[in-house]
Design a protein around this motif. Structure first.
Motif, PDB file in Angstrom:
ATOM      1  N   ARG A   7     -30.292 -26.276-105.509  1.00 55.86           N
ATOM      2  CA  ARG A   7     -29.333 -25.314-104.994  1.00 55.86           C
ATOM      3  C   ARG A   7     -28.100 -25.252-105.871  1.00 55.86           C
ATOM      4  NH1 ARG A   7     -30.249 -23.346-100.387  1.00 55.86           N
ATOM      5  NH2 ARG A   7     -31.879 -24.234 -99.137  1.00 55.86           N
ATOM      6  N   LEU A  10     -26.493 -24.342-111.233  1.00 51.01           N
ATOM      7  CA  LEU A  10     -26.038 -22.979-111.429  1.00 51.01           C
ATOM      8  C   LEU A  10     -26.853 -22.222-112.441  1.00 51.01           C
ATOM      9  CD1 LEU A  10     -22.344 -23.804-111.175  1.00 51.01           C
ATOM     10  CD2 LEU A  10     -23.648 -22.393-109.627  1.00 51.01           C
ATOM     11  N   ARG A  13     -28.962 -19.458-111.116  1.00 50.90           N
ATOM     12  CA  ARG A  13     -28.478 -18.146-110.730  1.00 50.90           C
ATOM     13  C   ARG A  13     -28.241 -17.288-111.965  1.00 50.90           C
ATOM     14  NH1 ARG A  13     -26.343 -15.806-106.241  1.00 50.90           N
ATOM     15  NH2 ARG A  13     -26.613 -17.682-105.046  1.00 50.90           N
ATOM     16  N   ARG A  14     -27.147 -17.494-112.637  1.00 49.50           N
ATOM     17  CA  ARG A  14     -26.806 -16.538-113.673  1.00 49.50           C
ATOM     18  C   ARG A  14     -27.420 -16.884-115.009  1.00 49.50           C
ATOM     19  NH1 ARG A  14     -22.579 -15.123-117.040  1.00 49.50           N
ATOM     20  NH2 ARG A  14     -22.549 -12.883-117.331  1.00 49.50           N
ATOM     21  N   GLU A  61     -33.574 -16.268-101.428  1.00 50.59           N
ATOM     22  CA  GLU A  61     -33.576 -14.938-100.861  1.00 50.59           C
ATOM     23  C   GLU A  61     -32.786 -13.998-101.764  1.00 50.59           C
ATOM     24  OE1 GLU A  61     -30.470 -14.857 -97.386  1.00 50.59           O
ATOM     25  OE2 GLU A  61     -31.754 -16.610 -97.216  1.00 50.59           O
ATOM     26  N   GLU A  63     -30.198 -10.912-102.492  1.00 54.06           N
ATOM     27  CA  GLU A  63     -28.999 -10.380-101.841  1.00 54.06           C
ATOM     28  C   GLU A  63     -28.869  -8.874-102.014  1.00 54.06           C
ATOM     29  OE1 GLU A  63     -26.721 -13.028-104.049  1.00 54.06           O
ATOM     30  OE2 GLU A  63     -27.194 -14.726-102.765  1.00 54.06           O
ATOM     31  N   THR A  64     -29.358  -8.358-103.146  1.00 52.63           N
ATOM     32  CA  THR A  64     -29.398  -6.912-103.352  1.00 52.63           C
ATOM     33  C   THR A  64     -30.616  -6.600-104.208  1.00 52.63           C
ATOM     34  OG1 THR A  64     -28.328  -5.007-104.380  1.00 52.63           O
ATOM     35  CG2 THR A  64     -27.783  -7.151-105.308  1.00 52.63           C
ATOM     36  N   SER A  71     -27.642 -10.921-109.506  1.00 52.52           N
ATOM     37  CA  SER A  71     -27.323 -12.078-110.347  1.00 52.52           C
ATOM     38  C   SER A  71     -28.298 -13.228-110.078  1.00 52.52           C
ATOM     39  CB  SER A  71     -25.881 -12.543-110.104  1.00 52.52           C
ATOM     40  OG  SER A  71     -25.669 -12.774-108.746  1.00 52.52           O
ATOM     41  N   GLU A 202     -24.498   0.470-101.844  1.00 57.91           N
ATOM     42  CA  GLU A 202     -25.040  -0.351-100.751  1.00 57.91           C
ATOM     43  C   GLU A 202     -26.446   0.095-100.356  1.00 57.91           C
ATOM     44  OE1 GLU A 202     -23.462  -1.805 -96.433  1.00 57.91           O
ATOM     45  OE2 GLU A 202     -21.997  -1.462 -98.010  1.00 57.91           O
ATOM     46  N   GLU A 220     -37.085  -8.035 -96.284  1.00 58.74           N
ATOM     47  CA  GLU A 220     -36.147  -8.770 -95.436  1.00 58.74           C
ATOM     48  C   GLU A 220     -35.618  -9.855 -96.329  1.00 58.74           C
ATOM     49  OE1 GLU A 220     -37.113 -10.343 -91.531  1.00 58.74           O
ATOM     50  OE2 GLU A 220     -38.423  -8.606 -91.238  1.00 58.74           O
TER      51      GLU A 220
ATOM     52  N   TYR B  40     -20.404 -18.931-106.253  1.00 59.87           N
ATOM     53  CA  TYR B  40     -21.306 -17.783-106.208  1.00 59.87           C
ATOM     54  C   TYR B  40     -21.637 -17.283-107.615  1.00 59.87           C
ATOM     55  CZ  TYR B  40     -22.999 -13.096-105.181  1.00 59.87           C
ATOM     56  OH  TYR B  40     -23.760 -11.952-105.116  1.00 59.87           O
ATOM     57  N   LEU B  41     -20.623 -17.217-108.458  1.00 58.49           N
ATOM     58  CA  LEU B  41     -20.843 -16.623-109.787  1.00 58.49           C
ATOM     59  C   LEU B  41     -21.267 -17.648-110.834  1.00 58.49           C
ATOM     60  CD1 LEU B  41     -17.841 -14.139-109.928  1.00 58.49           C
ATOM     61  CD2 LEU B  41     -20.203 -13.654-109.345  1.00 58.49           C
ATOM     62  N   ARG B  81     -17.353  -9.509 -93.386  1.00 58.35           N
ATOM     63  CA  ARG B  81     -18.477  -9.232 -94.288  1.00 58.35           C
ATOM     64  C   ARG B  81     -18.824 -10.480 -95.069  1.00 58.35           C
ATOM     65  NH1 ARG B  81     -19.909  -3.971 -95.580  1.00 58.35           N
ATOM     66  NH2 ARG B  81     -20.615  -4.517 -97.658  1.00 58.35           N
ATOM     67  N   THR B  84     -21.541 -12.968-100.162  1.00 58.28           N
ATOM     68  CA  THR B  84     -22.742 -13.184-100.963  1.00 58.28           C
ATOM     69  C   THR B  84     -23.799 -12.102-100.672  1.00 58.28           C
ATOM     70  OG1 THR B  84     -23.569 -14.715 -99.308  1.00 58.28           O
ATOM     71  CG2 THR B  84     -22.471 -15.676-101.193  1.00 58.28           C
ATOM     72  N   HIS B  85     -23.944 -11.731 -99.410  1.00 56.64           N
ATOM     73  CA  HIS B  85     -24.934 -10.703 -99.053  1.00 56.64           C
ATOM     74  C   HIS B  85     -24.356  -9.306 -99.124  1.00 56.64           C
ATOM     75  CE1 HIS B  85     -26.775 -14.323 -97.363  1.00 56.64           C
ATOM     76  NE2 HIS B  85     -27.910 -13.690 -97.518  1.00 56.64           N
ATOM     77  N   ARG B  86     -23.059  -9.212 -99.174  1.00 53.44           N
ATOM     78  CA  ARG B  86     -22.369  -7.923 -99.253  1.00 53.44           C
ATOM     79  C   ARG B  86     -22.753  -6.993 -98.113  1.00 53.44           C
ATOM     80  NH1 ARG B  86     -20.432  -6.113-104.889  1.00 53.44           N
ATOM     81  NH2 ARG B  86     -19.724  -8.088-105.691  1.00 53.44           N
ATOM     82  N   LEU B  92     -26.162  -9.156 -90.411  1.00 57.61           N
ATOM     83  CA  LEU B  92     -26.927 -10.297 -90.932  1.00 57.61           C
ATOM     84  C   LEU B  92     -27.414 -11.174 -89.787  1.00 57.61           C
ATOM     85  CD1 LEU B  92     -25.061 -11.921 -93.979  1.00 57.61           C
ATOM     86  CD2 LEU B  92     -27.482 -11.357 -93.855  1.00 57.61           C
ATOM     87  N   GLU B  95     -30.154  -9.603 -87.746  1.00 59.39           N
ATOM     88  CA  GLU B  95     -31.430  -9.663 -88.468  1.00 59.39           C
ATOM     89  C   GLU B  95     -32.074 -11.034 -88.307  1.00 59.39           C
ATOM     90  OE1 GLU B  95     -32.362  -9.770 -93.113  1.00 59.39           O
ATOM     91  OE2 GLU B  95     -31.234  -7.995 -92.578  1.00 59.39           O
ATOM     92  N   ARG B  96     -31.225 -12.087 -88.289  1.00 56.35           N
ATOM     93  CA  ARG B  96     -31.751 -13.457 -88.246  1.00 56.35           C
ATOM     94  C   ARG B  96     -31.865 -14.049 -86.842  1.00 56.35           C
ATOM     95  NH1 ARG B  96     -31.076 -15.746 -93.331  1.00 56.35           N
ATOM     96  NH2 ARG B  96     -30.812 -14.087 -94.846  1.00 56.35           N
ATOM     97  N   ASP B 274     -27.412 -21.966 -95.902  1.00 62.67           N
ATOM     98  CA  ASP B 274     -27.201 -21.322 -97.201  1.00 62.67           C
ATOM     99  C   ASP B 274     -25.753 -20.858 -97.361  1.00 62.67           C
ATOM    100  OD1 ASP B 274     -29.833 -21.748 -97.749  1.00 62.67           O
ATOM    101  OD2 ASP B 274     -30.496 -19.711 -97.313  1.00 62.67           O
ATOM    102  N   VAL B 278     -22.615 -22.117-100.185  1.00 64.08           N
ATOM    103  CA  VAL B 278     -21.833 -21.256-101.079  1.00 64.08           C
ATOM    104  C   VAL B 278     -20.457 -20.902-100.492  1.00 64.08           C
ATOM    105  CG1 VAL B 278     -23.825 -20.257-102.245  1.00 64.08           C
ATOM    106  CG2 VAL B 278     -22.943 -19.151-100.203  1.00 64.08           C
TER     107      VAL B 278
END
Lengths: 561, 316
Positions: A7, A10, A13-14, A61, A63-64, A71, A202, A220, B40-41, B81, B84-86, B92, B95-96, B274, B278
């Protein structure tokens, strides 16, 4: 089974995303390599979408689903099935092939490249791909207001112009050696302008529309992503009827699903590698993760501000023990802060480097060097370890070695947030570090060893220096070493803007030798990935480089039975 | 005091408790080391993206401003909001929610009757073989970590014998058969420790009741033992059990985090874990708030149930 290391790594991720994108053989960037493998050629596919649904497991999961805002490493791979790039990387990493382009980009001048799009490409909404879509896609990602995570990887582009209905012109900020590999990845996806503008960011992130061989059905975020075959795909209709990604956080559970037929492909955790070789119903492969793992020596902190002490540390450690203390089978020694595979691809003189900079363990020599440096063994070392077996393993091995020569060393295990803060503030003597840089030295040297002060806009006030370089540029500022280190920075920056591969080779050899001579880190290993897939999947083999591997210019998978 | 007034009073008392929960969670989350945007980044973040996230989510504001903003939004029914999921935290969570509520509900449905049956059985055969067996089952259930049990179930049931799928979730409304197959192991994992604890409570409470004078009297009157057990002693023995059932909601939440992670169930426990990793503050506070409300309502229902089971207890 819980692996916090995964987890908090890093790179997942990027950086591995960068690897996935820059992960082509940029050694050959600038050279053209057309699709010449077996299987699919343009519009010559025999598929009809009846070859079953290919199910893959992935731990994170999404995210977008908008690749312009993504990312995550795994979705960068998955997005290739929904979207296309102008070019595509060959599965063996030997170069890029034209994909949405008819041919490779042609150089008009050093900063201008022109390409012609194929005229038979449709988006999933049945609209036709034109140059305006390409210009829009790049313009959107380059617009700072959109804050696209891809922007940093595209900053060599000044503008992409639709210079004809199917002709695009790239205006560059500077020549970039990795241009073609970036354009082959999901940092440069092409989206339909009309749909993207109509939906907004979005909505597009949950209902993506691309040109890829599979189209979005439903998702999902914590459960699955489902696609179905796109029959009008410009390379022909794939044989598979669809692709499904299942989100399975635990690798061991993914492995059980693989062996019992719940999924067709899964990564194999290191603990189950031997077991996987006894399974009749799966094939396995291993490939480089193209990353770097090591321990940073903080050049700001006494006694590591003295290069002789840092060199002595290389006599303190046994590299093989550090390797086995960190990983079991999924890792190899690295050289010059580069994975063995990069060394091999470029034919770097790693044996000379080994002889010069990677001495055999010799505690007497280490103590003697420490005494010559005037510090002896009467000092304490604070080793900061990112939480996780690998990081703790290498830290504890170093701690034990230091204690054997009489140095008092302690290990602090911290979470990701604390680790990142420490890298910014430099509050440690020794710290674990990992980076995923792809198969080009630029992916390592530019990010790990450049002088941040020389970036446009200078170094952020929030950081004390480039942690991965042990803050060497900042620590030696104002000393007689500064000139050499500025030359190093210049070499690293020149190398990414140099298109001639022989010149780049020479530049990286020089950079590697300068950097290694300062001993800013103890390089330990480069990781590997193990993947298994069901034997009923035909005409398929995943590779470190492959994009869109179930259906591309080279292979076309299907499921038997 | 009538039940209506009692419920109203208890509901009003929930408000300051929730305020405390929100404040404590907010403070604890912000006390954790690390910067959410950095986490996150990752390393070498895009400065533009970092700046956009910081500004958009107000991370550059003083902590008290962030706190007041958060409270104001909550009072307007807005959970904020997820950065991370925006997307809105409420959507959210919606949904869960289904998988988690299903998992927890089924765990109760399995654990409670099993625990009562085993507890009564053990008490009725106090210090005999059946009692020893039920005690061993109880001890094993409590002592077995649920992550270990989950892995063993996957290894034996899914891998070795291939009787059930190892992971995943399908709503019972969508595909009841597949849903049942997928839920057997997670529910068994979550219900085991819960069942063991409730069984031990039932057993000890029943043993105590069975020694009471009124039970001796009932037996002397020749009332059948079965009726003595179920009509007289069990009803009184249920009082401490009900207390534990209410309090076990929090146990189920912590258990669902692990169970959802291992069995790849897209529920709120996994979202919570999760988001915690983060430092997605809004999601963590939102889920904490949801479970706090659930817990407080559970406690209220427990108190109401006391009076129903034991008419001597009054609402005051």
């Amino acid at each position: 089974m819980f692996n916090p290391d995964d987890r908090s790594d890093l790179n997942r991720r990027r950086f591995i995303k960068s690897m996935a994108i820059i992960g082509g053989a940029s050694l050959f960037a600038g050279c053209s390599s057309g699709p010449d493998g077996p299987g699919v050629d343009d519009n010559d596919a025999a598929g009809d979408g009846s070859g079953g649904t290919f199910v893959l497991s992935t731990p994170n999961e999404v995210e977008t689903l908008d690749p312009r805002m993504n990312s995550l490493a795994w979705y960068s791979t998955a997005a290739h099935y929904l979207f296309d790039g102008l070019l595509m990387m060959a599965p063996d990493g030997s170069g890029t092939a034209p994909h949405l382009l008819e041919n490779h980009l042609e150089e008009a001048d050093e900063l201008t490249y022109v390409g012609t799009l194929r005229q038979d490409v449709q988006f999933h909404d049945e609209s036709e791909l034109t140059a305006e879509d390409v210009a829009y896609s790049f313009g959107w990602m380059l617009d700072p207001d959109n804050a696209s995570p891809n922007q940093a990887d595209l900053d060599f582009i000044s503008e992409v112009e639709a210079s004809g209905e199917y002709e695009v012109t790239f205006h560059l900020e500077y020549p970039f050696a990795l241009m073609e590999t970036v354009l082959a990845g999901m940092n440069a996806p092409i989206v339909p302008q009309a749909a993207a503008e109509e939906m907004g960011e979005e909505e597009f992130g949950v209902n993506p529309v691309g040109t890829g061989p599979f189209q979005f059905v439903e998702a999902e975020s914590a459960s699955h992503l489902q696609t179905e075959v796109f029959e009008d795909y410009f390379l022909g209709t794939p044989r598979l009827g669809g692709l499904e990604y299942r989100i399975i956080p635990e690798a061991e559970v993914g492995y059980v699903e693989l062996t019992t037929g719940g999924v067709h492909q899964s990564s194999i955790p290191e603990t189950l590698l031997d077991q996987s070789e006894t399974e009749d119903n799966i094939d396995t492969t291993r490939y480089s993760s193209f990353n770097y793992r090591g321990l940073i020596l903080n050049c700001f902190e006494e006694p590591f501000d003295d290069a002789r002490v840092r060199e002595a540390m290389h006599y303190v450690v046994n590299y093989d023990e550090l390797l086995s203390g960190s990983v079991d089978q999924l890792g190899k020694r690295n050289w010059g802060y580069l994975p063995q595979e990069v060394i091999d691809l470029w034919d770097f003189p790693y044996e000379e480097w080994e002889e010069e900079y990677y001495p055999e363990q010799d505690h007497d020599q280490a103590v003697s060097m420490l005494e010559d440096a005037g510090v002896g063994t009467d000092f304490e070392v604070d080793i900061l370890a990112l939480s996780g077996e690998k990081w703790m393993g290498m830290s504890v091995v170093l701690q034990n070695e230091l204690e054997q020569i009489g140095v008092d060393a302690s290990v602090r295990e911290v979470g990701t947030g604390e680790w990142l803060d420490a890298l910014d503030t430099g509050e440690f003597d020794v710290c674990t570090y990992g980076w995923g840089g792809g198969d080009d030295p630029d992916g390592y040297y530019y990010y790990m060893f450049r002088d941040l002060e020389n970036d446009e806009g200078g170094m952020s006030d929030d950081v004390v220096g480039n942690a991965s370089a042990g803050y060497i540029h900042q620590a030696y500022r104002g000393t007689e070493e500064e000139e050499t280190l500025q030359r190093l920075d210049g070499i690293i920056r020149d190398a990414r803007a140099t298109l001639d591969q022989d010149e780049r080779f020479d530049l990286y050899v020089e950079a590697a030798e300068i950097m290694q001579g300062y001993y800013p880190a103890i390089p330990i290993y480069a990781g590997e990935t193990a993947v298994g897939w069901r034997t009923e999947v035909q005409d398929y083999e995943p590779t470190a480089f492959g994009d869109q591997e179930v259906f591309n210019h080279w292979q076309e998978a299907w499921i038997e039975g | 005091m009538g039940m209506g007034r009692y419920v109203l009073r208890r509901l009003v008392q929930i408000v300051p408790v929730l305020f405390g929960v929100i404040t404590l969670t907010f403070v604890l989350m912000h006390a954790l080391p690390g910067d959410p945007v950095k986490i996150y980044l990752g390393l070498e973040p895009s400065q533009e993206l970092a700046d956009e996230l910081i500004e958009h989510y107000g991370f550059d504001q003083p902590l008290y401003v962030q706190y007041v903003d958060h409270l104001t939004r909550l009072l307007q029914g807005d959970l904020g909001r997820s950065f991370t999921h925006r997307q809105p935290v409420s959507s959210l969570m919606l949904e869960r929610m289904g998988p988690t509520v299903t998992l927890m509900g089924l765990s109760y449905l399995v654990a409670l009757p099993t625990a009562i049956a085993l507890g009564v059985y053990g008490a009725a055969r106090h210090n005999r073989a059946g009692d020893h067996a039920s005690r061993i089952v109880g001890l094993a259930g409590i002592s077995t970590p649920n992550f270990w049990l989950a892995l063993m179930l996957i290894y034996v049931v899914a891998y070795e014998f291939q009787l059930l799928p190892a992971s995943g979730y399908v709503s019972p409304l969508e595909n009841p058969v597949q849903s049942a197959k997928l839920l057997v192991m997670p529910v068994a994992t979550l219900a085991t420790a819960q069942m063991a604890l409730l069984m031990r409570m039932t057993r000890s409470s029943m043993i105590e009741e069975l020694r009471a004078d009124y039970i001796e009297t009932a037996r002397a009157y020749g009332i059948p033992e079965r009726r003595v057990l179920y009509r007289h002693s069990l009803r009184n023995a249920l009082l401490p059990l009900i207390t534990i059932v209410g309090l076990q909601l929090s146990f189920l939440l912590s258990g669902s985090v692990i169970v959802e992670e291992i069995f790849a169930i897209p529920g709120m426990g996994r979202l919570f874990f999760d988001s915690l990793v983060v430092l997605d503050y809004s999601v963590v506070i939102g889920i904490t708030l949801f479970f706090a409300v659930l817990f407080l309502i559970g406690v209220l229902l427990t108190d109401l149930a006391y009076a129903y089971i034991d008419p001597r207890i009054r609402y005051d």
